[in-house]
Design an enzyme around this catalytic site. Structure first.
Site, PDB file in Angstrom:
ATOM      1  N   HIS A  44     -17.158  82.386   3.055  1.00 41.65           N
ATOM      2  CA  HIS A  44     -17.788  81.228   2.423  1.00 41.65           C
ATOM      3  C   HIS A  44     -17.405  81.032   0.961  1.00 41.65           C
ATOM      4  O   HIS A  44     -17.930  80.090   0.321  1.00 41.65           O
ATOM      5  CB  HIS A  44     -19.312  81.322   2.572  1.00 41.65           C
ATOM      6  CG  HIS A  44     -19.904  82.585   2.022  1.00 41.65           C
ATOM      7  ND1 HIS A  44     -20.170  83.679   2.823  1.00 41.65           N
ATOM      8  CD2 HIS A  44     -20.251  82.941   0.778  1.00 41.65           C
ATOM      9  CE1 HIS A  44     -20.670  84.654   2.072  1.00 41.65           C
ATOM     10  NE2 HIS A  44     -20.730  84.226   0.821  1.00 41.65           N
ATOM     11  N   ASP A  68     -25.690  83.605   2.480  1.00 37.81           N
ATOM     12  CA  ASP A  68     -24.957  82.946   1.405  1.00 37.81           C
ATOM     13  C   ASP A  68     -24.143  81.719   1.783  1.00 37.81           C
ATOM     14  O   ASP A  68     -23.689  81.004   0.894  1.00 37.81           O
ATOM     15  CB  ASP A  68     -24.036  83.961   0.709  1.00 37.81           C
ATOM     16  CG  ASP A  68     -23.729  83.576  -0.728  1.00 37.81           C
ATOM     17  OD1 ASP A  68     -24.509  82.794  -1.312  1.00 37.81           O
ATOM     18  OD2 ASP A  68     -22.725  84.050  -1.284  1.00 37.81           O
ATOM     19  N   ASP A 123     -25.964  90.677  -4.518  1.00 34.81           N
ATOM     20  CA  ASP A 123     -24.507  90.819  -4.460  1.00 34.81           C
ATOM     21  C   ASP A 123     -24.081  92.200  -4.960  1.00 34.81           C
ATOM     22  O   ASP A 123     -24.443  92.611  -6.069  1.00 34.81           O
ATOM     23  CB  ASP A 123     -23.834  89.750  -5.318  1.00 34.81           C
ATOM     24  CG  ASP A 123     -23.997  88.354  -4.746  1.00 34.81           C
ATOM     25  OD1 ASP A 123     -24.554  88.229  -3.649  1.00 34.81           O
ATOM     26  OD2 ASP A 123     -23.577  87.391  -5.412  1.00 34.81           O
ATOM     27  N   ASP A 134     -19.045  89.904  -0.996  1.00 34.28           N
ATOM     28  CA  ASP A 134     -18.115  88.793  -0.784  1.00 34.28           C
ATOM     29  C   ASP A 134     -16.694  89.329  -0.653  1.00 34.28           C
ATOM     30  O   ASP A 134     -16.204  89.989  -1.574  1.00 34.28           O
ATOM     31  CB  ASP A 134     -18.164  87.822  -1.960  1.00 34.28           C
ATOM     32  CG  ASP A 134     -19.459  87.048  -2.029  1.00 34.28           C
ATOM     33  OD1 ASP A 134     -19.779  86.357  -1.052  1.00 34.28           O
ATOM     34  OD2 ASP A 134     -20.155  87.145  -3.064  1.00 34.28           O
ATOM     35  N   HIS A 153     -24.859  92.327  -0.377  1.00 34.44           N
ATOM     36  CA  HIS A 153     -23.987  91.216   0.014  1.00 34.44           C
ATOM     37  C   HIS A 153     -22.631  91.385  -0.659  1.00 34.44           C
ATOM     38  O   HIS A 153     -22.526  91.292  -1.884  1.00 34.44           O
ATOM     39  CB  HIS A 153     -24.612  89.880  -0.364  1.00 34.44           C
ATOM     40  CG  HIS A 153     -23.745  88.708  -0.038  1.00 34.44           C
ATOM     41  ND1 HIS A 153     -23.330  88.431   1.255  1.00 34.44           N
ATOM     42  CD2 HIS A 153     -23.185  87.749  -0.821  1.00 34.44           C
ATOM     43  CE1 HIS A 153     -22.572  87.350   1.245  1.00 34.44           C
ATOM     44  NE2 HIS A 153     -22.458  86.919  -0.003  1.00 34.44           N
TER      45      HIS A 153
END
Length: 923
Positions: free
Chosen positions: A567, A287, A424, A175, A173
């Site tokens: 997000h 998420d 993450d 971000d 994941h």
């Protein structure tokens, strides 16, 4: 026995009534369809054809119901026989393949699971989340090893006839901004993950990986050579690498407007089509902090068949898990059939990291996160580290892991289980790839080589899992999986106790506003740019219009807007330096889009196209406001008015004709507004207030009523005039006590000390009263009088360790009414174009405005609050609206500006719910 027969008869009769009532509702629906579409003579033949189709469909439904009635009869007979034969009543015999999502009281009689399948055709399979929320207590009892769940047991022989299928889905994941900026994350981590992915997946064809964020993927793609690009394409073609969702980011689903959700999805999908030639099949959203049916609908419309969600309220997860409804078809509330259905998987446990994905016990699962092997930088919080898999321990480790897989599978209806493997920014280093894939492959090889374990385990993509699920959940002779249907939204998210994640609904509101400004400018720029290109082609004249440069600016703006839907961006949950980076991107894109609009409008307003000349250093047109920096509010440009008329171009980017109030700043109150044909336009001149009682002598607010056709431009001429000029507004000031000095020229001003008479402004549709003491409003409709009270209130934060912040809203109790230290200054403006009441408190400037125009603008009260609480600590200020509408404990709020859903006022789960777009009540 008579009593038992009577119970059986009543039960069968009740089911029969349900079916008959269903038919009645369908007939009534057909009738309503006809009444909503009145016929005319020319349409009768078409309507008869439609009616014939509906009759045919009803006949098919009647045939199905005849079969259902037969099943009911046979079921009742079987129930009688089973009672006669003394079948025991213990055990859970009412679940079957269609366990109910809504908790029902236990039946007196045992019912075979197959006897209830007919009910799914009408009621049992379709659930409203609002009804589910009504049932839950939203408590948080200790569930054992699965803290927010319950104990899970199974029988060893449950998989003897059908082995357990396990799909372990490696993921990372990433971000696009959170603790670091987008570029910093890419430099430090993401590029290394993707580079290692190409090498490590090619080492073993059994390895799989999924990727979601196209913003990162496209940046990486631009920096790799052709050989590596070919290697990526081969991984995609072989099914080792799957692109999930395919959006520019994994967007927030609460704050984002549906225009922006579509834009970021299109940008990602078009990039994939151009560069990889693939179209995503499955959504992956581990998420975002809650989930909206709007995004599910958009994914379905984009061609996706499946989706996965994770951050759902722990009580809702527990309920879905207990009912085995974690896999369902998510349907839109307005859909009477199944055209909007998308197959959805809800992850059952606390998080998407490895300790919370293999099964209910995180202490065990953490031992199978091989990045946490001793000597590494991360370890297991439960202080039991993983072990490298060897020939000496593989049997024992397989038994541990398989136990978790089996327990997890008991929460689902089929013998197919999906296990994410990632977290993450995982797989940054080549070592982790080896640790995870090599150790898991040893476990899989052992499982698959021992048939007595009745398990088949493998690496897979998320679509591999959904394909197996569909096959397993589809009954013979059917084409659609036998899974429940759910409608509604998954807000508000809580991960434990009373930790409701509604703080992010309002975190960093300045940047949420900047998002909407960019979104509106992007849509307007795209439309006028397209119209200009079409006009240029139609004219056939060569020119130096900067088409390619403007296209580049549009693409950059679309990607920056898409990036901000992430997000941790629009939510306001990123670090300060990350927020500033987002703000700079948004700010620069707004400036660039204004340039695109100006360039395009320049071409379109010219009657003589041969006179067009592009000069970037001297723009033909200028925008009416200037924003000096990313963290500053825009300032209006003051137009210098003289006897020589000055043109103002008004652009309507909507598909409807608009009559609207346009406001500009001018340097004189003696101004006249006419159309380009010389027709006078209603206009009003008002003061520009630098302080509550001090007006500027250099700038004046000119408001006039503009009428612009759909997708059109309107030209208005402003000039200084001694007669026929705009009317000036009149002002009345109020203050409860103390002297009041007003500094203003060119306007009529009255100062009232009487606090007994309510303040009032009105137009033909509405009348608004405000208290002369507080300045806060009470609205009444001209025809149907309703009272709406406005108040301001403070929320503090809890004294516990976890406090209200970017994510959470944890108040210290009920809101406390706002009581300013000194009486507010109240200013009433009355004019021919608009009237308003402005109240200035210590922390808030509150304005109520009514427009004196026809259409939507004239039928609403415009409320504007300018808030400054920079001197406050751990306090939030809110505006509260109280009405006399008896809404029966329900109100309606929208999702993403796209649809409206009912919400319960008294529901604990939704108690901390802040409205992001609009709200309405109904009796």
């Amino acid at each position: 026995m008579k009593r038992l027969n009577r119970q059986v008869t009543v039960f069968g009769s009740a089911i029969f009534c349900v079916v008959v009532f269903s038919l009645y509702l369908m007939l009534d629906h057909l009738q309503l369809d006809n009444t909503k579409s009145p016929n005319n003579g020319g349409d009768r033949l078409q309507n008869l054809s439609i009616l014939q189709g509906k009759i045919d469909r009803l006949e098919r439904l009647l045939a199905e119901n005849n079969e259902i009635i037969t099943n009911i009869r046979d079921s009742v007979i079987n129930l009688k026989e089973s009672v006669k034969d003394g079948v025991p009543g213990g055990g859970n015999m009412s679940q079957g393949p269609y366990p109910e999502l809504l908790a029902l009281p236990p039946l007196v009689l045992p019912i075979d699971s197959q006897d209830c399948q007919f009910a799914c055709l009408f009621f049992v399979c379709l659930f409203q989340l609002l009804d589910v929320y009504d049932l839950l207590t939203f408590d948080n009892p200790d569930g054992g090893v699965w803290k927010q769940g319950f104990d899970i047991t199974y029988q060893e022989n449950e998989w003897d006839s059908e082995p357990l299928q396990v799909f372990v889905v490696p993921h990372s994941h990433n971000d696009p901004g959170w603790l670091k900026t987008f570029d910093d994350y890419y430099r430090d981590q993401t590029q290394h993950i993707l580079n290692n992915m190409v090498v490590k997946l090619h080492e073993d064809s059994r390895r799989k990986m999924i990727w979601s964020e196209i913003s990162y993927f496209s940046k990486w793609w631009d920096n790799i050579d052709g050989q590596k690009r070919d290697a990526v394409k081969s991984l995609v073609e072989r099914g080792q690498l799957e692109i999930t969702t395919g959006g520019w980011v994994m967007p927030d689903e609460a704050n984002s407007h549906y225009f922006a959700l579509i834009d970021q999805l299109l940008e990602g999908h078009q990039w994939l089509e151009r560069n990889l030639g693939v179209k995503p099949e499955t959504g992956w959203a581990v998420d975002p902090f809650g989930y909206s049916p709007t995004n599910a609908y958009l994914l379905k419309q984009a061609g996706l068949a499946n989706m996965l969600i994770q951050r759902v309220h722990y009580s809702v997860k527990k309920h879905f898990a207990s009912q085995k409804t974690l896999e369902f078809f998510w349907r839109q509330n307005w859909d009477p059939a199944s055209s909007t259905d998308i197959l959805c998987h809800m992850m059952p446990f606390y998080s998407y990291d490895v300790p919370h994905t293999c099964g209910p016990d995180p202490k065990i699962c953490c031992q199978f996160d091989f990045k946490r092997l001793p000597g590494g930088r991360v370890s297991c919080p439960w202080r039991v580290p993983p072990q490298p898999i060897t020939d000496g321990n593989v049997q024992q480790r397989v038994q541990m892991l398989l136990d978790q897989y089996r327990k997890k599978s008991k929460l689902f209806r089929t013998k197919v289980v999906m296990v994410p493997l990632g977290d993450d920014f995982r797989y940054t280093e080549a070592l982790e790839w080896d640790q995870q894939f090599q150790n898991y492959q040893k476990l899989f090889d052992y499982m698959n080589s021992h048939p007595e374990l009745h398990v088949k385990a493998q690496f897979g993509t998320i679509t591999d899992y959904f394909n197996a699920l569909r096959k397993s959940a589809t009954d013979p002779g059917h084409t659609v999986p036998s899974l429940p249907v759910v409608s509604g939204d998954f807000f508000t998210y809580a991960d434990r106790d009373d930790h409701y994640w509604s703080g992010y609904f309002t975190s960093r509101p300045f940047y949420k506003r900047l998002d909407r400004v960019l979104e509106s400018h992007l849509r307007a720029a795209e439309i006028i740019y397209s119209l200009t290109l079409a006009n240029i082609r139609r004219s056939g004249k060569r020119n130096d219009f900067p088409a390619m440069e403007n296209y580049r600016l549009l693409t950059e703006a679309r990607r920056n807007l898409g990036l901000f839907q992430h997000h941790d961006a629009i939510t306001g949950t990123g670090k300060e330096l990350v927020v500033i980076d987002y703000g700079i991107r948004l700010f620069h894109s707004i400036l660039n889009l204004k340039q695109v609009i100006v360039n395009s409008a320049h071409w379109l307003v010219l009657k003589d196209k041969s006179a067009y000349s592009y000069n970037p250093s001297k723009a033909f047109l200028q925008m009416d406001d200037i924003q000096p920096a990313q963290d500053a509010l825009p300032r209006k440009t003051v137009l210098k008015i003289s006897s020589q008329p000055r043109s103002v171009v008004v652009y309507n980017p909507t598909e409807q004709d608009r009559t609207s109030v346009v406001t500009v700043y001018v340097n004189t109150p003696h101004v006249r507004v006419v159309t380009d044909h010389g027709r006078p336009v209603p206009a009003q001149v008002s003061a520009v207030w630098s302080e509550p009682t001090t007006a500027s002598t250099e700038a004046f607010q000119l408001s006039f009523i503009a009428q612009v056709p759909a997708l059109g431009l309107g030209v208005y001429l402003l000039g200084e005039a001694a007669s026929g000029r705009a009317e000036t507004a009149e002002y009345v000031f109020f203050r409860q006590s103390g002297e009041l000095s007003v500094n203003v020229k060119h306007f009529t001003v009255n100062i009232h000390q009487d606090a007994s008479t309510p303040l009032s402004i009105h137009n033909p549709h509405l009348q608004v009263w405000s208290s002369p003491i507080t300045g806060l409003m009470e609205v009444r409709h001209a025809q149907h009088e309703h009272q709406i009270k406005v108040e301001f209130a403070w929320y503090g934060t809890t004294s516990n360790r976890d406090k209200s912040g970017a994510y959470l809203f944890l108040p210290d109790g009920e809101a406390k009414m706002y009581s300013p230290a000194r009486p507010p200054v109240i200013r009433v403006t009355k004019g021919s174009v608009f009237s308003e009441i402005t109240t200035t408190f210590d922390h808030v400037t509150h304005t109520l405005r009514l427009y004196h125009v026809q259409g939507v603008e004239g039928q609403a009260v415009e409320i504007c609050n300018s808030v400054d609480i920079r001197g406050e600590f751990n306090r939030e200020i809110t505006m509260r609206l109280t009405s006399d509408v008896d809404s029966k404990d329900r109100f309606f709020t929208d999702l993403n500006g796209f649809q409206v859903l009912a919400t319960l006022k008294g529901n604990v789960a939704l108690f901390y719910f802040i409205f992001l777009f609009n709200l309405y009540l109904t009796r």
